[in-house]
Motif scaffolding. Structure first.
Motif, short mmCIF file in Angstrom:
data_model
loop_
_atom_site.label_atom_id
_atom_site.label_comp_id
_atom_site.label_asym_id
_atom_site.label_seq_id
_atom_site.Cartn_x
_atom_site.Cartn_y
_atom_site.Cartn_z
N LEU A 89 24.15 -5.43 21.66
CA LEU A 89 24.99 -4.83 20.62
C LEU A 89 25.28 -5.83 19.50
O LEU A 89 25.24 -5.49 18.32
CB LEU A 89 26.30 -4.30 21.22
N ARG A 101 22.31 -6.14 17.27
CA ARG A 101 21.98 -4.98 16.43
C ARG A 101 23.05 -4.59 15.42
O ARG A 101 22.72 -4.10 14.35
CB ARG A 101 21.76 -3.75 17.33
N ARG A 149 24.31 6.70 16.74
CA ARG A 149 23.08 7.50 16.82
C ARG A 149 22.21 7.38 15.56
O ARG A 149 21.07 7.83 15.55
CB ARG A 149 23.46 8.98 16.93
N PRO A 177 20.03 1.45 14.65
CA PRO A 177 20.36 0.45 15.68
C PRO A 177 21.70 -0.24 15.39
O PRO A 177 22.44 -0.56 16.29
CB PRO A 177 19.19 -0.54 15.60
N ILE A 237 25.77 4.32 24.06
CA ILE A 237 25.62 2.96 24.63
C ILE A 237 25.80 2.96 26.15
O ILE A 237 25.55 1.96 26.81
CB ILE A 237 26.55 1.92 23.97
N GLY A 283 23.06 2.36 29.99
CA GLY A 283 23.13 2.05 28.56
C GLY A 283 22.01 1.12 28.12
O GLY A 283 21.36 1.34 27.09
N THR A 337 18.72 2.90 28.01
CA THR A 337 18.67 3.80 26.85
C THR A 337 18.43 3.04 25.55
O THR A 337 17.53 3.37 24.77
CB THR A 337 19.99 4.60 26.75
N LEU A 338 19.23 2.01 25.33
CA LEU A 338 19.13 1.31 24.04
C LEU A 338 17.81 0.55 23.92
O LEU A 338 17.31 0.35 22.80
CB LEU A 338 20.33 0.38 23.83
N ARG A 339 17.24 0.13 25.05
CA ARG A 339 15.94 -0.55 24.95
C ARG A 339 14.87 0.42 24.47
O ARG A 339 13.94 0.02 23.76
CB ARG A 339 15.57 -1.16 26.31
N MET A 362 15.62 3.00 22.56
CA MET A 362 16.01 3.34 21.19
C MET A 362 15.77 2.16 20.25
O MET A 362 16.70 1.55 19.72
CB MET A 362 17.48 3.77 21.15
N ASP A 363 14.50 1.86 20.02
CA ASP A 363 14.19 0.83 19.02
C ASP A 363 14.20 1.48 17.63
O ASP A 363 14.44 2.69 17.50
CB ASP A 363 12.84 0.16 19.34
N TYR A 413 14.67 5.56 16.46
CA TYR A 413 15.74 6.08 15.57
C TYR A 413 15.12 6.81 14.38
O TYR A 413 15.56 7.88 13.98
CB TYR A 413 16.61 4.93 15.04
#
Ligand SMILES: Cc1ncc(COP(=O)(O)O)c(C=O)c1O
Length: 453
Positions: free
Chosen positions: A107, A110, A258, A261, A281, A334, A337-339, A341-342, A346
């Motif tokens: 976090l 980003r 959303r 990043p 997250i 989380g 998911t975020l990995r 969501m590069d 997005y």
């Protein structure tokens, strides 16, 4: 309209019966006041990718995604695997795991203004600690929030979320109205309500209360209030005013993470002092997080043990924690998911959202109905008002009966959005889901607006 509701009742017959059963032991039959819609809510059995199923075995394309929290779609294999792996190692502990710093690092990397992060159980808690921290840091009593802004269910933010327009006061001085029973009568004295996107009025209000304000709390895009984007210069002006008067600017990015990043702050180039986070997250598991500059976040960092919270020490620091804060299952979901969501993920999702809103906009014009659509990226809101919707009060001109009929009509067609018209996309969606949405909406509009049923 009545026919739409009748048809809905018929196709959700099992959910209706379950509602009766649940109401005997649960007020309104559901543990979320939102799910108290007439004639009955649906009850979900499971979800997979872009779809969910209800007790009647009906399939819905899910454009709600647990109110934007689920971004990869339901039961994404990477999330299922990450949670399963952690589950086998134990559900929660009295101590932190390495996952906490791993997600915090991601976090911090980003989100431009975030240098330190603490995890919480929900977005509500994150907003609560943001305000407590701001009061402690500035030694001032009051906070400001915008009319229509939603930040969870902590007392201070349950003010003027969906105020009745006949009691809301003039736009230059919106009333601070309690949103729920059970709030302290004098709470409103310390909660100033600002009119979102009305720059001159906002400035005058902040100037008038500058010495009492600890924080200005705002969603960069008004979410629950109608998915309304900020007017040019609105967020930058808030930043200037807060800096000038020593007020902390707090962005609630629970939904807007959303968009990019780095959230809306990256998109609009305006840096808050504190950022309230949640939803995506945690990869669909319970989470909240508070991030901010090192200087402000240091007030969550007692150096002298528990004694620093002793009132005799002046109470300068803020105590924060909870049994399930930083629980490894939420952190693992989380991170997984975020990995995924590069930046490319997005961009693709935002492009899909742009396409959906453009198609809906075209449809509404073609059918010449008094409806409009707002939003940005993967977020949208249908309004039963001709628009344009630039402010919260514009959104409140929607025809409540038609809004409800559009919602129930879409459910009849197997498309899920929020009763108030909000929706969002998820990663597994393609043109197929967009087509389903457009066709369903066209059918519903014919029913609701032209009495074709
Ligand atoms: C912008 C915003 N802030 C805060 C919250 C509260 O988060 P939670 O439901 O996790 O308490 C929400 C929930 O919908 C939200 O939309």
């Amino acid at each position: 309209v009545t026919d739409v509701a009748k048809r809905y009742r018929a196709v959700t017959e099992r959910s209706g019966r379950h509602h009766e059963r649940a109401r005997r032991v649960i007020p309104a039959g559901a543990t979320r006041s939102l799910n108290d819609w007439p004639p009955n809510p649906i009850y979900v059995t499971h979800g997979s990718g872009s779809a969910i199923w209800d007790l009647d075995g009906r399939e819905y394309v899910d454009f709600l995604n647990n109110y934007t929290a689920v971004v990869l779609g339901h039961a994404h294999p990477a999330v299922v695997e990450a949670v399963r792996e952690r589950l086998e190692k134990g559900t929660s502990f009295s101590f932190s795991t390495e996952l906490e710093a791993e997600l915090a690092e991601l976090l911090v990397e980003r989100i431009p203004s975030v240098e330190r992060v603490r995890f919480m159980g929900s977005g509500t808690e994150a907003a609560m600690f943001a305000l407590r921290l701001a009061r402690s840091f500035t030694n001032r009593p009051a906070i400001a929030k915008v009319e229509g802004g939603f930040h969870g269910t902590y007392d201070d933010v349950q003010v003027s979320v969906r105020p009745a327009m006949d009691r809301a006061g003039p736009i230059a001085t919106p009333a601070s109205l309690p949103e729920t029973g059970g709030l302290r009568a004098r709470l409103a004295e310390d909660v100033l309500v600002l009119p979102f996107n009305h720059i001159a009025e906002t400035e005058a209000l902040i100037e008038a209360h500058r010495d009492r304000l600890a924080a200005v709390l705002v969603e960069p895009i008004l979410g629950v209030g109608g998915m309304i984007t900020p007017a040019d210069g609105y967020l930058a002006r808030l930043r200037e005013l807060c800096t000038r008067h020593g007020i902390l600017l707090v962005f609630d990015e629970v939904i807007t993470l959303r968009l990019a990043p780095g959230g809306a702050q990256e998109l609009f180039g305006v840096m808050p002092d504190l950022t309230v986070m949640g939803k995506i997250i945690g990869g669909g598991m319970p989470i909240g997080a508070l991030g901010g500059t090192s200087a402000v976040m240091a007030h969550l960092e007692p150096s002298g043990g528990y004694d620093v919270y002793d009132p005799r020490s002046g109470g300068a620091r803020v105590y924060q924690g909870g049994t399930f804060t930083g629980n490894p299952l939420s952190l693992a979901a989380g991170l997984a998911t975020l990995r995924i969501m590069d930046r490319a993920a997005y961009e693709r999702l935002n492009g899909l959202g742009d396409a959906l809103r453009a198609r809906v906009d075209r449809l509404l014009r073609e059918l010449e109905v008094p409806m409009s659509v707002t939003g940005l990226g993967s977020l949208f809101n249908l309004h039963a008002t001709p628009g344009p919707v630039h402010t919260f009060r514009d959104a409140r001109t929607a025809d409540a009966e038609r809004q409800q009929a559009v919602f129930l009509g879409l459910l009849n067609e197997g498309v899920m959005i929020a009763p108030r018209g909000m929706g969002c996309l998820s990663v597994p969606m393609t043109d197929v889901e967009l087509n389903r949405f457009e066709m369903a909406l066209a059918a519903v509009i014919r029913d609701v607006f032209t009495g074709g049923c």
